[in-house]
Enzyme design. Structure first.
Site, PDB file in Angstrom:
ATOM      1  N   SER A  34      41.718  43.431  39.019  1.00 38.21           N
ATOM      2  CA  SER A  34      40.745  43.780  40.069  1.00 38.21           C
ATOM      3  C   SER A  34      41.418  44.300  41.331  1.00 38.21           C
ATOM      4  CB  SER A  34      39.858  42.569  40.409  1.00 38.21           C
ATOM      5  OG  SER A  34      39.171  42.113  39.261  1.00 38.21           O
ATOM      6  N   ARG A  35      42.587  44.897  41.158  1.00 37.34           N
ATOM      7  CA  ARG A  35      43.368  45.462  42.260  1.00 37.34           C
ATOM      8  C   ARG A  35      43.856  44.388  43.242  1.00 37.34           C
ATOM      9  NH1 ARG A  35      43.136  48.651  38.844  1.00 37.34           N
ATOM     10  NH2 ARG A  35      42.777  50.895  38.995  1.00 37.34           N
TER      11      ARG A  35
END
Length: 212
Positions: A189-190
């Site tokens: 999710s970065r």
């Protein structure tokens, strides 16, 4: 091609403070050894960023040829663009892009020339044709054609046919002495993991986590 839709998740592993060595050189060597062992192409390749006298940044890929507690070593033509940039501004940045391991390392530091003796020690270890190529190429200068380059190479082969190839006085190494490291590990999710080491006035390293 819709570039906005090209993406992937980074899920190979996280990075925590207790995973890291207090010494960034030891930590880097550990990651480099893992990169070499993984079989990824060109694990010693790095992006060298310089800034010229006009403030224009530039980048190119070079190969790391030595690493010790004094710094990172690479070799080049002293008349090249990168060398001219370093003369005007010795502050440089190194980037090791180990994409297949979802890792990268950034190093900020100051570059200075190696001694001729240090450069010679490496030069004599190179394949003979690589030694000759150092003489044949006027690195970063415009030339008329590849054929011109090949003719220069052949002339140098003939010139040094009967003996050892000497170290050119315009060719040698640089050592980059770092004052900052960043170790980056991809996260889902970065939410990537980033840790920086910053040198202190006491010679120690201040370590902290950075937001992705």
């Amino acid at each position: 091609m819709d570039l906005e839709q090209i993406r992937r998740e980074y899920l190979l592993g996280g990075l925590r403070r207790d995973h890291l060595n207090d010494n960034p050189f030891i930590q880097f060597k550990s990651w480099l050894e893992q990169a070499v062992a993984s079989g990824i192409p060109d694990p010693t390749a790095l992006v060298l960023a310089t800034v010229d006298a006009d403030g224009q940044p530039d980048q190119r890929i070079v190969l790391l040829k030595h690493l010790d507690d004094q710094g990172f070593v690479f070799y080049t033509n002293y008349n090249s663009k990168k060398a001219r940039d370093i003369i005007s501004n010795p502050k440089v940045s190194l980037h090791f892009p180990w994409h297949m391991m979802e890792r990268q390392v950034r190093v900020n530091g100051t570059a200075s020339r190696l001694s001729a003796a240090e450069s010679l020690k490496y030069f004599v270890s190179r394949p003979r044709d690589s030694q000759i190529a150092a003489w044949a190429s006027q690195q970063s200068q415009r030339i008329s054609s590849r054929q011109f380059l090949l003719e220069q190479f052949q002339r140098m082969k003939e010139k040094f046919a009967d003996g050892k190839v000497p170290l050119p006085d315009f060719w040698g190494g640089y050592r980059v002495v770092p004052h900052r490291f960043e170790f980056w590990q991809g996260g889902g999710s970065r939410l990537h993991d980033r840790f920086e080491y910053v040198s202190t006035s006491t010679g120690d390293w201040d370590i902290g986590r950075l937001a992705p």
